[in-house]
Design an enzyme around this catalytic site. Structure first.
Site, short mmCIF file in Angstrom:
data_model
loop_
_atom_site.label_atom_id
_atom_site.label_comp_id
_atom_site.label_asym_id
_atom_site.label_seq_id
_atom_site.Cartn_x
_atom_site.Cartn_y
_atom_site.Cartn_z
N HIS A 158 0.63 -1.28 0.04
CA HIS A 158 -0.11 -0.08 -0.13
C HIS A 158 0.77 1.46 -0.12
O HIS A 158 0.38 2.12 -0.72
CB HIS A 158 -1.01 0.18 1.06
CG HIS A 158 -2.32 -0.81 0.78
ND1 HIS A 158 -2.73 -1.65 1.74
CD2 HIS A 158 -2.98 -0.79 -0.14
CE1 HIS A 158 -3.89 -2.43 1.06
NE2 HIS A 158 -4.11 -1.82 0.06
N ARG B 39 2.71 -10.06 -0.40
CA ARG B 39 2.95 -8.96 -1.35
C ARG B 39 3.97 -7.92 -0.73
O ARG B 39 4.43 -7.09 -1.36
CB ARG B 39 1.69 -8.32 -1.69
CG ARG B 39 0.80 -7.70 -0.66
CD ARG B 39 -0.62 -7.53 -1.34
NE ARG B 39 -0.91 -6.06 -1.66
CZ ARG B 39 -1.82 -5.47 -1.73
NH1 ARG B 39 -3.15 -6.30 -1.50
NH2 ARG B 39 -2.08 -4.37 -1.72
N ARG C 20 -10.74 3.35 -0.83
CA ARG C 20 -10.22 2.59 0.08
C ARG C 20 -10.57 3.31 1.58
O ARG C 20 -9.61 4.19 1.81
CB ARG C 20 -8.79 2.31 0.19
CG ARG C 20 -8.25 1.67 -1.02
CD ARG C 20 -6.73 1.36 -0.99
NE ARG C 20 -6.30 0.20 -1.76
CZ ARG C 20 -5.80 0.54 -3.23
NH1 ARG C 20 -5.69 1.71 -3.56
NH2 ARG C 20 -5.37 -0.59 -3.75
N CYS D 267 -9.48 -3.73 -10.56
CA CYS D 267 -8.68 -2.41 -9.27
C CYS D 267 -7.62 -2.88 -8.93
O CYS D 267 -7.08 -1.78 -8.27
CB CYS D 267 -10.00 -2.01 -8.68
SG CYS D 267 -10.32 -3.15 -7.57
N ARG E 278 -15.25 0.63 -0.59
CA ARG E 278 -14.81 -0.38 -0.02
C ARG E 278 -14.85 -0.26 1.61
O ARG E 278 -14.61 0.51 2.06
CB ARG E 278 -13.43 -0.72 -0.34
CG ARG E 278 -13.13 -2.32 0.18
CD ARG E 278 -11.91 -2.86 -0.42
NE ARG E 278 -10.74 -2.12 0.16
CZ ARG E 278 -9.43 -2.40 -0.37
NH1 ARG E 278 -9.26 -3.12 -1.20
NH2 ARG E 278 -8.40 -1.67 -0.03
C1 PEP Z 1 -6.27 -5.58 -4.51
O1 PEP Z 1 -5.97 -6.38 -3.59
O2 PEP Z 1 -5.75 -6.00 -5.54
C2 PEP Z 1 -6.73 -4.27 -4.28
C3 PEP Z 1 -7.37 -3.41 -5.24
O3 PEP Z 1 -7.06 -3.94 -2.78
P1 PEP Z 1 -5.83 -3.60 -1.93
O4 PEP Z 1 -4.47 -3.28 -2.70
O5 PEP Z 1 -6.18 -2.48 -1.22
O6 PEP Z 1 -5.57 -4.78 -1.09
MG MG Z 2 -6.88 -6.37 -1.69
#
Ligand code: PEP
Ligand code: MG
Length: 609
Positions: free
Chosen positions: A207, A481, A314, A518, A350
């Site tokens: 993020h 990630r 978000r 997204c 969300r």
């Molecule tokens: C994702 O997981 O691809 C997403 C768009 O949400 P976030 O990056 O906030 O987990």
């Molecule tokens: Mg996500």
């Protein structure tokens, strides 16, 4: 001989005179030249500030208030412990209280502030680090392990020092170096406009780096132990295209990069050519581009770039790590404000996608595997009151008509059914209170393998889908990630990921509901064409990606994108897909990559496009 002395190289660094360049991983495009500010701390991030004599008294007061706050928090948690899960023989919180009550710790920190003339955060770090080092060296195992408690207490004091207000104020031309930078810290930091970020840890879809790209802030990551090699004040160049930093740059390097930094400034998305009007591929397929938004003020820019509404808002960015969840009224206002800003185009809000570690007062439960832990929809169910407040706020704000609700990390149809029940209960409540509301559309994030496998059943229960490719790659391939160490396993073009995306898009089409992609994939010039080939017609992305993606979509034919996807069945590995896509781009789409470098070449993997 001299040349040899002046120039040394090892696997990821090159030294010329005092200049050292390190190879890292580019995660946000751009070039910056500035001075390093080292950021420390886990929960509360901070750096060393040298104070004037006149500031010492107020700094001591700030420290004392923080100690009182930390003590109040601990006493509260300690008194709640019997109805919580933790029933260990040793009462860790009582042990923490004892540490906080330790007069010698208190005095040492105060003395450090007074004598060294430094900020309280720095004094806490220096003093507790010293205690921790001593504890770690004692032979008694039981006593030695107490350092963990001390670390926890230090974290708590540092968090309390935040107290809800930012203490982070950077000098001009600062480049932040940290183990990792939390998104909340980055938001705090942006008030004083850092030039770039360098971190040891994090991935392309962390993020923090999603936010850095939204803020147009160059960033590189993967520089192990970099905090040990640099100090605040060192001069550094950050190349957020190639994934490189150059420490103590010599004059010639500085000149070269100062020019590059100016060029980067001119080349910001705001200055890009914008493809206007309805967006179509060369063969006439209409593609909708929406914006992902963490900071609502970005929407004006997104609209100028041609965004049609917000594909992902978000809402967790409304959560404050010190003050906790926003109130019902604060949320109603925030959601209404954003709905009005978006106007006719819809906004998909969300529900809180938070993890336990982000909740202020629950620091005691550090999860072993946070990515698989109590987060997103699960956390909402475990904080039912707060979740119901959010649903109630969304229902009220939905009188604006253009609000849809999105549930994060759905892994079971039951989670959708429960949420629907909660929505009905909240509607009843609002009716009784005679408060107006409407029926917002409900969608879910598809980002967990079980959701892909249950997609037909899920599609029957919702009005639309959001494909979260960031988490989908993470969970499909079991790659954290945020963990740089496994970044090479985060293969967006893995056949399993692409097949999952295709499955979801096809199921949505059969159920006649829309899907918006997204994840960060949607905003990447390398991946977006592949998504179109897989059947995506709505892409939602970082604001700054919009101009480039609009241009690319307008310069390719859907038929060509489908041709790539047609070859997928021949590929068994991620490398084979990458190779195939790279060759296709070279043969057919050379015009999209004007610098002549083609994405996905294995020796180019540190770069960002
Ligand atoms: C994702 O997981 O691809 C997403 C768009 O949400 P976030 O990056 O906030 O987990
Ligand atoms: Mg996500």
């Amino acid at each position: 001989m001299n040349a040899l002395k002046d120039k040394k190289q090892n696997s990821n660094s090159l030294i010329i005179k005092n200049e050292i360049s390190f190879n890292a991983r580019a995660v946000s495009r751009g070039i910056a030249v500035g001075k390093i500010v080292c950021l420390h701390g886990r929960k509360r991030q901070f750096y060393k500030i040298n104070l004037e004599a006149s500031q010492i008294e107020s700094e001591l007061r700030r420290f004392r208030v923080a100690m009182q706050l930390a003590m109040r928090q601990l006493k509260k948690i300690s008194s709640q412990k019997s109805d919580k899960i933790i029933e260990t023989k040793v009462n860790i919180f009582d042990a923490h209280i004892l540490i906080l009550e330790d007069k010698s710790l208190y005095t040492k920190i105060e003395n450090n502030i007074k004598e060294q003339k430094v900020n309280a955060e720095w004094a806490v770090k220096i003093v507790t680090d010293d205690y921790i080092a001593k504890l770690k060296s004692v032979p008694d195992e039981h006593l030695r392990d107490r350092y963990i408690d001390l670390e926890d207490v230090a974290d708590r004091i540092l968090t309390a020092l935040g107290g809800g207000d930012s203490t982070l104020r950077l000098e001009k031309n600062s480049i932040v170096v940290a183990r990792e930078v939390k998104p909340s810290t980055l938001i705090e930091l942006t008030r004083s406009q850092p030039l770039a970020i360098i971190t040891e840890n994090g991935g392309w879809t962390s993020h923090t780096f999603i936010l850095a790209r939204e803020l147009n802030l160059p960033a590189v990551t993967g520089l192990k132990k970099i905090l040990r090699r640099v100090k605040t004040g060192d001069e550094v160049v950050v190349d957020g295209f190639r994934g490189q930093i150059i420490l103590n740059p010599i004059k010639k390097t500085l000149q070269k990069y100062r020019v590059a930094a100016q060029e980067f400034d001119l080349d910001k998305p705001a200055n890009h050519e914008i493809v206007k009007g309805k967006l179509k591929t060369l063969d006439g397929k209409e593609i909708k581009i929406r914006a992902n938004l963490d900071l609502p003020k970005g929407y004006a820019q997104a609209k100028r770039f041609g965004a049609q509404g917000i594909g992902l808002y978000r809402s967790e960015f409304l959560f404050n790590q010190f003050k906790g969840f926003p109130t019902e009224q604060e949320q109603v206002e925030a959601y209404r404000k954003i709905a009005r800003m978006v106007g006719e185009e819809a906004v998909k809000i969300r529900t809180f996608d938070l993890s336990v570690e982000q909740l202020a007062d629950e620091t005691e439960e550090r999860e072993k595997n946070p990515a698989l832990g109590l987060r997103a929809i699960r956390l909402s169910f475990s904080h039912l009151n707060e979740f119901r407040v959010q649903l109630r706020a969304l229902l009220q704000a939905s009188t604006e008509n253009n609000i849809s609700i999105v549930l994060p990390m759905i892994s079971d149809v039951a989670e959708i059914l429960w949420t629907k029940k909660l929505l009905e209960l909240e509607k009843e409540k609002l009716k009784k209170r005679k408060i107006e509301f409407t029926n917002p559309r409900l969608g879910v994030m598809i980002e967990v393998p079980s959701a892909v496998l249950m997609i037909n059943e899920i599609a029957k229960e919702v009005d639309f889908l959001c494909l979260g490719t960031n988490d989908l790659v993470q969970y499909m391939l079991a790659v954290d990630r945020d963990n740089e160490v496994v970044a090479d396993w985060f293969r967006t073009l893995h056949p399993a990921v692409l097949r999952s995306i295709k499955t979801v898009l096809q199921a949505a089409e059969r159920s006649e509901i829309p899907t918006v992609v997204c994840g960060e994939m949607a905003g990447s010039p390398v991946y977006a064409p592949v998504l179109l080939g897989l059947g995506a017609t709505e892409l939602s992305m970082n604001v700054n990606s919009i101009p480039r993606i609009r241009k690319i979509v307008s310069e390719i034919a859907l038929e060509e994108a489908q041709e790539i996807v047609g070859k997928l069945d021949e590929c068994r590995t991620a490398s084979e897909v990458e190779q195939m896509v790279s060759e296709f781009y070279q043969n057919k789409w050379a015009h999209l990559f004007s610098n002549g470098v083609f994405p996905l070449n294995t020796n180019e993997k540190n770069k960002i496009y």
